[in-house]
Scaffold this active site. Structure first.
Site, mmCIF file in Angstrom:
data_model
loop_
_atom_site.group_PDB
_atom_site.id
_atom_site.type_symbol
_atom_site.label_atom_id
_atom_site.label_comp_id
_atom_site.label_asym_id
_atom_site.label_seq_id
_atom_site.Cartn_x
_atom_site.Cartn_y
_atom_site.Cartn_z
ATOM 1 N N LYS A 25 -8.750 -0.442 -7.458
ATOM 2 C CA LYS A 25 -8.128 -1.762 -7.689
ATOM 3 C C LYS A 25 -8.764 -2.823 -6.792
ATOM 4 O O LYS A 25 -9.055 -3.924 -7.238
ATOM 5 C CB LYS A 25 -6.613 -1.716 -7.395
ATOM 6 N N ARG A 100 4.810 -3.211 -6.681
ATOM 7 C CA ARG A 100 4.747 -1.769 -6.457
ATOM 8 C C ARG A 100 6.077 -1.079 -6.667
ATOM 9 O O ARG A 100 6.163 0.131 -6.543
ATOM 10 C CB ARG A 100 4.342 -1.547 -5.014
ATOM 11 N N ARG A 139 -14.202 6.277 1.706
ATOM 12 C CA ARG A 139 -14.163 4.812 1.763
ATOM 13 C C ARG A 139 -14.424 4.276 3.178
ATOM 14 O O ARG A 139 -13.856 4.740 4.153
ATOM 15 C CB ARG A 139 -12.793 4.304 1.306
ATOM 16 N N ARG A 172 -10.000 3.151 7.118
ATOM 17 C CA ARG A 172 -8.595 2.765 7.238
ATOM 18 C C ARG A 172 -7.781 3.909 7.837
ATOM 19 O O ARG A 172 -7.948 5.055 7.434
ATOM 20 C CB ARG A 172 -8.037 2.415 5.848
ATOM 21 N N ARG A 183 1.192 8.547 0.543
ATOM 22 C CA ARG A 183 0.966 7.360 -0.304
ATOM 23 C C ARG A 183 0.999 7.745 -1.776
ATOM 24 O O ARG A 183 1.504 6.997 -2.613
ATOM 25 C CB ARG A 183 -0.390 6.720 0.047
HETATM 26 P P1 AP5 Z 1 -10.659 0.846 -3.653
HETATM 27 O O1 AP5 Z 1 -11.147 -0.231 -4.558
HETATM 28 O O2 AP5 Z 1 -10.528 0.571 -2.204
HETATM 29 O O3 AP5 Z 1 -9.299 1.479 -4.257
HETATM 30 P P2 AP5 Z 1 -7.832 0.889 -4.302
HETATM 31 O O4 AP5 Z 1 -7.248 1.233 -5.610
HETATM 32 O O5 AP5 Z 1 -7.812 -0.550 -3.891
HETATM 33 O O6 AP5 Z 1 -7.167 1.789 -3.183
HETATM 34 P P3 AP5 Z 1 -6.222 1.442 -1.978
HETATM 35 O O7 AP5 Z 1 -6.160 2.689 -1.147
HETATM 36 O O8 AP5 Z 1 -6.627 0.184 -1.276
HETATM 37 O O9 AP5 Z 1 -4.872 1.182 -2.692
HETATM 38 P P4 AP5 Z 1 -3.507 1.254 -2.118
HETATM 39 O O10 AP5 Z 1 -2.754 0.729 -3.241
HETATM 40 O O11 AP5 Z 1 -3.041 2.551 -1.576
HETATM 41 O O12 AP5 Z 1 -3.625 0.383 -0.742
HETATM 42 P P5 AP5 Z 1 -3.069 -1.049 -0.358
HETATM 43 O O13 AP5 Z 1 -4.029 -1.646 0.572
HETATM 44 O O14 AP5 Z 1 -2.638 -1.805 -1.544
HETATM 45 O O15 AP5 Z 1 -11.647 2.101 -3.867
HETATM 46 C C1 AP5 Z 1 -11.479 3.303 -3.148
HETATM 47 C C2 AP5 Z 1 -12.874 3.931 -2.899
HETATM 48 O O16 AP5 Z 1 -13.467 4.293 -4.151
HETATM 49 C C3 AP5 Z 1 -13.887 2.982 -2.221
HETATM 50 O O17 AP5 Z 1 -14.653 3.750 -1.337
HETATM 51 C C4 AP5 Z 1 -14.743 2.460 -3.379
HETATM 52 O O18 AP5 Z 1 -16.071 2.165 -2.959
HETATM 53 C C5 AP5 Z 1 -14.724 3.635 -4.350
HETATM 54 N N1 AP5 Z 1 -14.745 3.234 -5.760
HETATM 55 C C6 AP5 Z 1 -13.993 2.277 -6.349
HETATM 56 N N2 AP5 Z 1 -14.226 2.213 -7.672
HETATM 57 C C7 AP5 Z 1 -15.147 3.199 -7.925
HETATM 58 C C8 AP5 Z 1 -15.784 3.655 -9.129
HETATM 59 N N3 AP5 Z 1 -15.499 3.100 -10.322
HETATM 60 N N4 AP5 Z 1 -16.663 4.671 -9.035
HETATM 61 C C9 AP5 Z 1 -16.933 5.263 -7.822
HETATM 62 N N5 AP5 Z 1 -16.372 4.863 -6.652
HETATM 63 C C10 AP5 Z 1 -15.478 3.849 -6.708
HETATM 64 O O19 AP5 Z 1 -1.718 -0.649 0.432
HETATM 65 C C11 AP5 Z 1 -1.746 -0.058 1.713
HETATM 66 C C12 AP5 Z 1 -0.312 0.049 2.241
HETATM 67 O O20 AP5 Z 1 0.258 -1.267 2.399
HETATM 68 C C13 AP5 Z 1 0.675 0.783 1.344
HETATM 69 O O21 AP5 Z 1 0.631 2.174 1.549
HETATM 70 C C14 AP5 Z 1 2.010 0.162 1.788
HETATM 71 O O22 AP5 Z 1 2.469 0.707 2.995
HETATM 72 C C15 AP5 Z 1 1.645 -1.287 2.031
HETATM 73 N N6 AP5 Z 1 1.806 -2.139 0.823
HETATM 74 C C16 AP5 Z 1 0.812 -2.800 0.163
HETATM 75 N N7 AP5 Z 1 1.311 -3.475 -0.877
HETATM 76 C C17 AP5 Z 1 2.645 -3.254 -0.892
HETATM 77 C C18 AP5 Z 1 3.699 -3.667 -1.755
HETATM 78 N N8 AP5 Z 1 3.465 -4.462 -2.823
HETATM 79 N N9 AP5 Z 1 4.945 -3.224 -1.491
HETATM 80 C C19 AP5 Z 1 5.201 -2.429 -0.425
HETATM 81 N N10 AP5 Z 1 4.249 -1.987 0.422
HETATM 82 C C20 AP5 Z 1 2.976 -2.404 0.194
#
Ligand code: AP5
Length: 234
Positions: A25, A100, A139, A172, A183
Site C-alpha cells: 500500500k 482500519r 523492507r 521499522r 499486526r
Molecule cells: P509497503 O509498500 O511498505 O507495504 P504496506 O502495505 O504499506 O505495509 P505496511 O507494513 O506499511 O502496512 P501497515 O498497514 O502494517 O503499516 P502502517 O504504517 O499503516 O511494502 C512492503 C515491502 O514490500 C517493501 O519492502 C516494498 O519494497 C515491497 N514491495 C511492495 N510492493 C511490492 C511488489 N509489488 N513486489 C515486490 N515487492 C514489493 O501502520 C503501522 C502501525 O501504525 C499499525 O500497526 C498501527 O499500530 C498504527 N496505525 C496506522 N494506521 C492506523 C489506523 N488507521 N488506525 C489505528 N492504528 C493505525
C-alpha cells in the site's frame, strides 16, 4: 516525476488503499499520489512522525505500535480530520492504512460527505501470506524521505543508502516477526471486514498485489480510468 506523465484525473476524490501489512500500500500510494498530484495520507507515517518527535500523540501511540495493535479510533480520527483541513487536500487525496476499523470507516464517510467529496474509490490489495513475510522482513525505509525498498525485490543501488536523497535506510521496529504476527491478527480481526463494508457500498475494487510493482501500478491506473469512464472526469 515530471508533470507530463501525471495521471491528472484524480481530482476531488478520496482514494483508499486497503490491505494487510506488507501488501504494498505504501509503495503504491506514494507513486499514485505523485502521479495524480494529490497528497499521500499515511496514518502509519503520521504516527511514526509523532513518535519520532516525542509529542503527546507519539508517546501514546508508541507502545501500542510496538505491540502491533491499532491506535484508538478517536485518536486516529482527530489526527486525520486535522490533516484533511489542510488546503492541499481540497483536490483529493490517497489514504494509505486508513480507515482500519468499521468506526473509522463510518466516521470517514461522514467527513467526506461534509467536505463535499463523493464516495471514495476503495482498492483492496490481495496478497498471499508467504509473500507478506518476505516483503516485511526485507523492507528498509529511507529515514529522510520515506522511500521504501526491499532487499530481495527492490534493493537500493548502494546498500543502506536511499537512491533519491542519500538518506540512511532503516528497518521499522514493528517489522520484527513477533510484532508482524500481532499486526496480521489485528488486520484479520479489525480491518479485513472493511472490504465487505465497501463492497456493499459498490465502491470496492481488488488488485492482485502479489504481482510486481509496475504491474500493480498499471492495475491501479486501469481502475482510475474505469472510474473516470463511469463517473466522468474526476
Ligand atoms: P509497503 O509498500 O511498505 O507495504 P504496506 O502495505 O504499506 O505495509 P505496511 O507494513 O506499511 O502496512 P501497515 O498497514 O502494517 O503499516 P502502517 O504504517 O499503516 O511494502 C512492503 C515491502 O514490500 C517493501 O519492502 C516494498 O519494497 C515491497 N514491495 C511492495 N510492493 C511490492 C511488489 N509489488 N513486489 C515486490 N515487492 C514489493 O501502520 C503501522 C502501525 O501504525 C499499525 O500497526 C498501527 O499500530 C498504527 N496505525 C496506522 N494506521 C492506523 C489506523 N488507521 N488506525 C489505528 N492504528 C493505525
Amino acid at each position: 516525476m515530471t508533470a507530463a506523465v501525471r495521471i491528472e484525473m484524480a481530482l476531488h476524490r478520496a482514494f483508499i488503499f486497503l490491505g494487510p501489512p506488507g501488501a504494498g500500500k505504501g509503495t503504491q500510494s506514494r507513486r499514485f499520489a505523485e502521479r495524480c498530484g494529490v497528497p499521500h495520507l499515511s496514518t502509519g507515517d503520521m504516527l511514526r512522525d509523532a513518535v519520532t518527535r516525542g509529542t503527546e500523540l507519539g508517546r501514546l501511540a508508541r507502545p501500542i505500535m510496538e505491540r502491533g495493535e491499532l491506535v484508538p479510533d478517536d485518536v486516529v480520527m482527530k489526527m486525520v480530520e486535522e490533516r484533511l483541513a489542510g488546503p492541499d487536500c481540497a483536490g483529493g487525496f490517497v489514504f494509505d492504512g486508513f480507515p482500519r476499523t468499521l468506526p473509522q470507516a463510518e466516521r470517514l464517510g461522514r467527513v467526506l460527505e461534509k467536505n463535499g467529496f463523493g464516495k471514495p474509490v476503495v482498492v483492496d490489495f490481495e496478497v498471499s501470506p508467504d509473500v507478506l513475510m518476505r516483503r516485511l522482513t526485507g523492507r528498509w525505509t529511507c529515514s529522510v524521505g520515506g522511500e521504501i525498498y526491499n532487499v530481495y525485490d527492490a534493493p537500493p543501488k548502494v546498500p543502506g543508502i536511499c537512491d533519491h536523497d542519500g538518506g540512511k535506510l532503516v528497518q521499522r521496529p514493528d517489522d520484527r516477526p513477533e510484532v508482524v504476527k500481532e499486526r496480521l491478527v489485528a488486520y484479520e480481526r479489525q480491518t479485513k471486514p472493511l472490504a465487505a463494508y465497501y463492497r456493499r457500498q459498490g465502491v470496492l475494487d481488488v488488485v492482485d498485489a502479489s504481482a510486481g510493482v509496475e504491474q500493480v501500478s498499471r492495475a491501479l491506473e486501469e481502475i482510475v480510468r474505469r472510474v473516470e469512464g463511469r463517473d466522468g472526469r474526476l
